[in-house]
Design a protein around this motif. Sequence first.
Motif, PDB file in Angstrom:
ATOM      1  N   LEU A   1       0.816  -1.200   0.000  1.00  0.00           N
ATOM      2  CA  LEU A   1       0.000   0.000   0.000  1.00  0.00           C
ATOM      3  C   LEU A   1       0.851   1.252   0.000  1.00  0.00           C
ATOM      4  O   LEU A   1       1.981   1.247   0.464  1.00  0.00           O
TER       5      LEU A   1
ATOM      6  N   SER B   1       0.528   5.684   0.703  1.00  0.00           N
ATOM      7  CA  SER B   1      -0.281   6.811   1.143  1.00  0.00           C
ATOM      8  C   SER B   1       0.611   7.939   1.580  1.00  0.00           C
ATOM      9  O   SER B   1       1.819   7.777   1.728  1.00  0.00           O
TER      10      SER B   1
ATOM     11  N   ARG C   1      -0.239   1.756   6.150  1.00  0.00           N
ATOM     12  CA  ARG C   1      -0.330   2.142   4.740  1.00  0.00           C
ATOM     13  C   ARG C   1      -1.628   1.616   4.123  1.00  0.00           C
ATOM     14  O   ARG C   1      -2.031   0.487   4.356  1.00  0.00           O
ATOM     15  N   PHE C   2      -2.266   2.486   3.327  1.00  0.00           N
ATOM     16  CA  PHE C   2      -3.472   2.112   2.599  1.00  0.00           C
ATOM     17  C   PHE C   2      -3.103   1.524   1.240  1.00  0.00           C
ATOM     18  O   PHE C   2      -2.021   1.758   0.709  1.00  0.00           O
ATOM     19  N   THR C   3      -4.047   0.806   0.649  1.00  0.00           N
ATOM     20  CA  THR C   3      -3.856   0.277  -0.699  1.00  0.00           C
ATOM     21  C   THR C   3      -3.774   1.380  -1.732  1.00  0.00           C
ATOM     22  O   THR C   3      -2.905   1.399  -2.584  1.00  0.00           O
TER      23      THR C   3
ATOM     24  N   PRO D   1     -11.601  -0.378   5.140  1.00  0.00           N
ATOM     25  CA  PRO D   1     -10.458   0.065   4.329  1.00  0.00           C
ATOM     26  C   PRO D   1      -9.414  -1.029   4.170  1.00  0.00           C
ATOM     27  O   PRO D   1      -9.200  -1.845   5.075  1.00  0.00           O
ATOM     28  N   ASP D   2      -8.779  -1.033   3.008  1.00  0.00           N
ATOM     29  CA  ASP D   2      -7.635  -1.914   2.773  1.00  0.00           C
ATOM     30  C   ASP D   2      -6.409  -1.255   3.375  1.00  0.00           C
ATOM     31  O   ASP D   2      -5.709  -0.473   2.734  1.00  0.00           O
ATOM     32  N   LEU D   3      -6.159  -1.565   4.636  1.00  0.00           N
ATOM     33  CA  LEU D   3      -5.047  -0.991   5.387  1.00  0.00           C
ATOM     34  C   LEU D   3      -4.138  -2.116   5.844  1.00  0.00           C
ATOM     35  O   LEU D   3      -4.622  -3.154   6.300  1.00  0.00           O
TER      36      LEU D   3
ATOM     37  N   TRP E   1      -9.687   6.281  14.180  1.00  0.00           N
ATOM     38  CA  TRP E   1     -10.120   6.598  12.826  1.00  0.00           C
ATOM     39  C   TRP E   1     -10.767   7.976  12.800  1.00  0.00           C
ATOM     40  O   TRP E   1     -11.570   8.319  13.667  1.00  0.00           O
TER      41      TRP E   1
ATOM     42  N   SER F   1      -3.293   8.357   5.583  1.00  0.00           N
ATOM     43  CA  SER F   1      -4.561   8.905   5.120  1.00  0.00           C
ATOM     44  C   SER F   1      -4.785   8.582   3.652  1.00  0.00           C
ATOM     45  O   SER F   1      -3.843   8.248   2.920  1.00  0.00           O
ATOM     46  N   GLN F   2      -6.018   8.681   3.229  1.00  0.00           N
ATOM     47  CA  GLN F   2      -6.380   8.509   1.829  1.00  0.00           C
ATOM     48  C   GLN F   2      -7.643   9.321   1.553  1.00  0.00           C
ATOM     49  O   GLN F   2      -8.392   9.666   2.471  1.00  0.00           O
TER      50      GLN F   2
END
Length: 455
Positions: free
Chosen positions: A11, A13, A39-41, A55-57, A78, A116-117
Amino acid sequence: MKNNVLTRILLTSALCTLAACGSDSDGEGPGDTAVDNLRFTNRTFDIYTGEQALPDLYLYTGTGTEAYTEDNPYGLTWLTSAPAIAPVSADGIIRGEAPGEARLSVRTPDKLKQASQTIRVLKSDMLDSPLSRSMIYTSGHMLRDNSVMQSFDLGADGYMYCSQVGRGTNNHNVILVRKKADAAYESYMLLPFAGHGNNIAVEQDGADTYIWTGSYGTRNSAGDYGLSQTIARIKYTPGRTLKPSECHEHYWLPRRRNLQASLDADNDIVLFWCVNSNYTARYFYIYRLSEVKALPETPKQLSFALTWGGMNSGEKEVSETPTVVVKDLSQLEPLATIVMPESSQLTVGTQGNQGHDVKNGKIYYYEGAGNNNDGAAPSTATVTVIDFRGNRISRHAVAAIADMNALSWQGLTTTGFMEPEGIKLHDGVLYCGFASRSSDDIRRVAVLQYDLKGK
């Protein structure tokens, strides 16, 4: 290769600070020192009004990497910048409340690590809209040959790129055509023996435009080509002719055929759709685009014999299983692998595959058929939205092509023939492609546009 739904996610971000829309305790939690990074995707993640999504985290700890679960074992906090658009629960579940954008943030209890995203909330019911003039992105133009468009994409250079298969003595060619939306074609390339041009994707690399399209197709007894065994990445060069052996960048999956690609370069994602050796299963394989392009090139013998040449092609007929210099995708662990059964209680895949796209954590799968140009019944087109875990998010018929009187009134077709061919999402606008046809039997390009942002 593994066939589990979600095999791995790497991921990316940027770090940011937002006003908290929920609790923000200063107390210590179980993850104060255990989480080294978050980290996000995707940099941008799309959800739809009424949809709930986890979320894909991924969490990077001293013992390895693990996917975030709603159990929230590390006590993460969150935050959302716009709770009226995309509220988030204490365990990280996002909900699409209204069209718009919000910034989603997550941080460790000690506030030392955060990620963040952008969350973009879209409307899926736009496809239910009746046909209107404003929905028509392009119509009325024939491509180089009088044959149907097979796929298209929109380039950052302002051009529309289309693929078609030639007719008659030209039927061994995939033709890549460049045009403006409101004009006839401007230039083209020829790809002999490449396949069927089922799903193309455009990549901008500096001043150059590259097309990802199937290559090393095989000929059937009728002289038609399909079942491409590789994806070729081709620099678009007007007037050039490239046989498969003359294309210098091929991507390959062992024991898979009818390979098709779609791209989400902004999120560093590439998706490959394909079938297995006996056509009993279809797959989506999702990878990091940068990792795929960085693979070394190596000679590999393709998995299946192919026949090319002969008939009207001007080339000697050859049957072989060639060795090709490829980038072998089996050397990478996919981010996600989704298996699509031949028949499904969710009805996905029960109509003809007419294209796909991948954007911001969602797959757009396009199905349907023309109406035989006889005016007896409407053509059909359906869009299914699927997430990277293989969940069906929504499924809508394209209502605009069901009204044959409206199609005629708007000048698209007098017979109702609108065969779905290609689908793309750009900046929240969904483009549904069609090969239109009327009693004059001229194959024309039509693309309808839907602003899913709800504006």
